[in-house]
Every structure is written in structure tokens, then in C-alpha cells.
Design an enzyme around this catalytic site. Structure first.
Site, PDB file in Angstrom:
ATOM      1  CB  CYS A 165      -0.945  -0.010   1.201  1.00 37.59           C
ATOM      2  SG  CYS A 165      -1.841  -1.552   1.385  1.00 37.59           S
ATOM      3  CG  HIS A 297      -2.342   4.247   4.971  1.00 34.83           C
ATOM      4  ND1 HIS A 297      -2.044   4.178   3.627  1.00 34.83           N
ATOM      5  CD2 HIS A 297      -2.534   2.964   5.380  1.00 34.83           C
ATOM      6  CE1 HIS A 297      -2.040   2.912   3.247  1.00 34.83           C
ATOM      7  NE2 HIS A 297      -2.344   2.155   4.292  1.00 34.83           N
ATOM      8  CD  GLU A 308      -2.765   7.616   8.982  1.00 36.80           C
ATOM      9  OE1 GLU A 308      -2.280   8.395   8.135  1.00 36.80           O
ATOM     10  OE2 GLU A 308      -3.669   6.780   8.709  1.00 36.80           O
ATOM     11  CE  LYS A 329      -5.826   3.946   1.725  1.00 38.16           C
ATOM     12  NZ  LYS A 329      -4.945   5.094   2.014  1.00 38.16           N
ATOM     13  CG  HIS A 334      -6.548   0.648   0.542  1.00 32.07           C
ATOM     14  ND1 HIS A 334      -5.454   0.959  -0.245  1.00 32.07           N
ATOM     15  CD2 HIS A 334      -6.030   0.241   1.733  1.00 32.07           C
ATOM     16  CE1 HIS A 334      -4.345   0.760   0.440  1.00 32.07           C
ATOM     17  NE2 HIS A 334      -4.679   0.327   1.648  1.00 32.07           N
ATOM     18  CG  PHE A 393      -0.500  -5.496   4.837  1.00 30.94           C
ATOM     19  CD1 PHE A 393      -0.945  -4.864   5.978  1.00 30.94           C
ATOM     20  CD2 PHE A 393      -1.395  -6.293   4.150  1.00 30.94           C
ATOM     21  CE1 PHE A 393      -2.239  -5.013   6.433  1.00 30.94           C
ATOM     22  CE2 PHE A 393      -2.707  -6.457   4.582  1.00 30.94           C
ATOM     23  CZ  PHE A 393      -3.120  -5.812   5.726  1.00 30.94           C
TER      24      PHE A 393
END
Length: 405
Positions: A165, A297, A308, A329, A334, A393
Site C-alpha cells: 500500500c 493512510h 496512525e 479512501k 483503497h 503491510f
């Protein structure tokens, strides 16, 4: 040793669930429009997750001939359309020496997933023993970058980045560093992803991080992420080169930092994210009180959002209360490896137009996300510097800093 050169953005292009160009995407950001809908592709009825931010009304025959379509996976098609918009806006022609000093670096997490999916179906379900001879050139992660380089005659550094990502942010950060160091004068950069097909969604279902109804970042009742697809492509250019030709400068890429959690393959670390946030501000020579907005994010998962927010709150200290942070998003989904590129558009809109894109779907206050998340409605605000976060990830973090020019 040559000093650090300034880097600016002189062109932008996109296709995503909110629109087929930048103007349509900006309009959707202003309206707080949701691009998430029921998925429409083969075997969707076999999926537990049936929603996504899919690009509708996509007709590749409107842009490419039959031979090109046989070579281009959907993620490459999206890339080439967005690149054409960005190059047109920039006004650049890559002939002669400029083509030799220009390159392309793009992010994608998985490359040609539609090609994988179609050909697995051909071999395993339909029991055919042959696949199309262009399967490998279509599915390879660098396909989009290579076709962009060929389309515009870009003979400089050209490659793709795959860091889940964070792929697009890593790609754009590397493009920034190449121009800043003098390795290139112009870079086409950004990213794309198109894994909204049966296999692409089924794989993500296994992680049990997907929402069945909506993406609600930072809201206490959030229940997971929603996949999207599309591309965002930008022209990054050395400032003096852009100034001398009278280019319209959209924003300056002022800094970039990346870090690794080195901790867990899926669970994020607030410390790793914070180091990337602080590093981006240090790279840009900015203090926390100069940043007005962060494009988060903000996936809508419990783990990401609270981690976050903790990272941002700690990095900004007393200035966190005056900071706006939103996750787009919630609107465009996403886009995995392409997500940072589409999200950079919200940063440009904030700097150029003074409009902060909202976090839509926000319903319940969460004390673990106690920041100004610009809930549900876009906001007019003058900001001069922004950050764009991407946390992947594998514990890979990449943060870009932009400023108004």
C-alpha cells in the site's frame, strides 16, 4: 558537489471511481461523493465482499486499438490514460536531450491481476492448455512503467516499485530524489492498481479486514477497508527547468522520508509511522506548526486508524489540535499500490484551491482518533504545506511533504 535541486509538479492525471480525470475527481472531493458501489464482474456472487470503488463506464476501445489492448492489462490502461492527461497538462515534449534526462517510476502492488485471473480461469476452469503469448508482458509489474517510457521516449531511470500500500508514495519519493540529486530533469511518477476481479477480491477476503457496507475511517463504528482501482500519474520536474519554460506549477514536492517497522507483517507500528512523518518534515525543512493538512493512510480498519492517529498526535505534539487530517479512501476506496497517487490529488487541491477533502462516512467519535478528521463535509482553508501518508503491510512507511508555490 551539486546542491539539492527543487522539485515541482507540473502535470497531473487520474482515473478512479470518482472520475476519469482530475477535474471530476476534485469535484467529487468537494461534494464528498462516495465512489463505492456494488461490484460488477464475473463470479461476484461467490464473494462474501460485494462492494468496491470500481471504475465504471470504462471502455478501453475508446483509447486503445486491438493490438494495444492485447498488450495492456487494465492497470496499464489506467496508467497510460492518466499519464496522457499529466503530460498534456505539463506541456512537455520529450524530444532530444530532454528525453534522455527523463524517466518514469511507478508504484503497483500486484501488476496485472486481471491478466492473472483471466488466465488461471482459462487453464484451470476451462481446462485449456494454451494461454495468450503476451500473458507475461501483460502481467509483469513493470509493464505500465515500460509502456509509459516507450509512449513518451523516456530514456532515463525507469522502473516500478512494489511495496504493497506504500508503492505509489515510494515511487514518487524516489522520483523526487532522482530530480533533487540531478539524476533526472523530469520524471513521470505515481501508481496504479486494478485487482477488482474475482481472484483479487477473494485474496483480500482471506485477511478479514474488509467491510461489507462502507469505508468509515476514524469513526468508532468502522469495520474495515474497501478496495478501489485506478491510477494517478504526475509530472515531477526540476524547478528551474519548469520556471524557465513558464510552466504552471501545481505544487512543490518539498521532502520525503521512509521507514521500516521491522516488527510485524500486517500489524502497523505507531513508532515506525512517526519516524516517517518526522523524517518527511525534516527533509522538507518544515516544523510541525507549518503543516496545515495531512492526507491520512486512513484505511478504516481498527488497527490502522488508531495507530496512525497516535503517530500523528505524538509527532505534532501541541500542534496536533490545529491540524486537519482526512482519509479520501472513504470516497475512492483503497487502491492498494495506486492509493498514494490518487490521494496526492487531495493534497494538491488543498494547496491550489484551498479546499480540504473530507472523511466521509464518519458517524461516531472515537477517543483513540481524537484529531480533526474533517468529517463528512469538505472545508475551505488556506494551507501552505501538507503531508501525504502511506503505511503498508510489511511495516513499510512512506511520507511525502508538499508546499504551495
Amino acid at each position: 558537489m551539486r546542491g539539492k535541486r527543487r522539485v515541482v509538479i507540473t502535470g497531473a492525471g487520474t482515473i478512479n471511481a470518482l472520475g476519469h480525470d482530475v477535474a471530476q475527481t476534485f469535484a467529487a472531493f468537494r461534494e464528498g461523493r462516495c465512489g463505492i458501489s456494488q461490484l460488477d464482474f464475473c463470479d461476484v456472487g461467490r464473494l462474501a465482499i460485494k462492494i468496491g470503488a470500481q471504475v465504471h463506464n470504462w471502455n478501453p476501445e475508446s483509447y486503445f486499438n486491438r493490438q494495444q489492448i492485447s498488450l495492456y492489462d487494465k492497470f496499464t490502461q489506467f496508467t497510460l490514460l492518466a499519464a496522457a492527461q499529466a503530460v498534456e497538462q505539463s506541456g512537455l515534449i520529450f524530444d532530444g536531450d530532454l528525453g534522455l534526462r527523463s524517466g518514469v517510476v511507478l508504484g503497483t502492488a500486484a501488476g496485472g491481476v486481471n491478466t492473472w485471473d483471466e488466465n488461471y480461469r482459462t487453464v484451470y476452469e476451462e481446462q485449456k492448455n494454451r494461454v495468450h503469448p503476451f500473458v507475461v508482458p501483460k502481467l509483469m509489474n513493470n509493464a505500465a512503467a515500460s509502456h509509459v517510457s516507450m509512449e513518451y521516449g523516456l530514456h532515463g531511470p525507469s522502473f516500478s516499485v512494489a511495496t504493497a500500500c506504500a508503492s505509489s508514495n515510494h515511487a514518487m519519493g524516489l522520483a523526487y530524489q532522482m530530480i533533487s540529486s540531478g539524476a533526472a530533469s523530469v520524471m513521470l511518477t505515481g501508481g496504479s492498481e486494478s485487482m477488482l476481479c474475482f481472484g483479487g477480491v477473494k485474496a483480500w477476503e482471506g485477511l478479514r479486514v474488509m467491510s461489507k457496507d462502507a469505508c468509515r475511517p476514524f469513526s468508532a463504528n468502522r469495520n474495515g477497508m474497501v478496495q478501489g482501482e485506478g491510477a494517478g500519474i504526475f509530472v515531477f520536474e526540476e524547478y528551474e527547468h519548469a520556471r524557465l519554460r513558464g510552466a504552471d506549477i501545481l505544487a512543490e514536492v518539498a521532502g520525503f522520508a521512509m521507514s521500516s517497522d521491522a516488527q510485524d507483517i500486517v500489524m502497523p507500528s505507531a513508532l515506525g509511522a512517526e519516524r516517517a512523518i518526522l523524517g518527511a518534515m525534516l527533509s522538507a525543512g518544515m516544523n510541525p506548526d507549518q503543516i496545515g493538512y495531512i492526507n491520512a493512510h486512513g484505511t478504516g480498519t481498527a488497527a490502522n486508524d488508531k495507530t496512525e492517529c497516535a503517530a500523528v498526535a505524538h509527532a505534532f505534539g501541541s500542534h496536533a489540535d490545529r491540524l486537519m487530517i482526512s482519509s479520501t479512501k472513504s470516497m475512492h476506496g483503497h487502491l492498494i499500490g495506486g492509493t498514494g497517487a490518487v490521494e496526492l490529488l487531495a493534497c494538491i487541491m488543498a494547496l491550489r484551491e484551498g479546499v480540504i477533502a473530507p472523511t466521509i462516512g464518519f458517524e461516531e467519535y472515537d477517543p483513540e482518533c481524537a484529531l480533526d478528521v474533517v468529517p463528512n463535509t469538505a472545508r475551505e482553508a488556506r494551507v501552505h504545506a501538507v503531508l501525504s501518508n502511506a503505511f503498508a503491510f510489511g511495516g513499510l512507511n512512506a511520507v511525502l511533504a508538499l508546499r504551495k508555490v
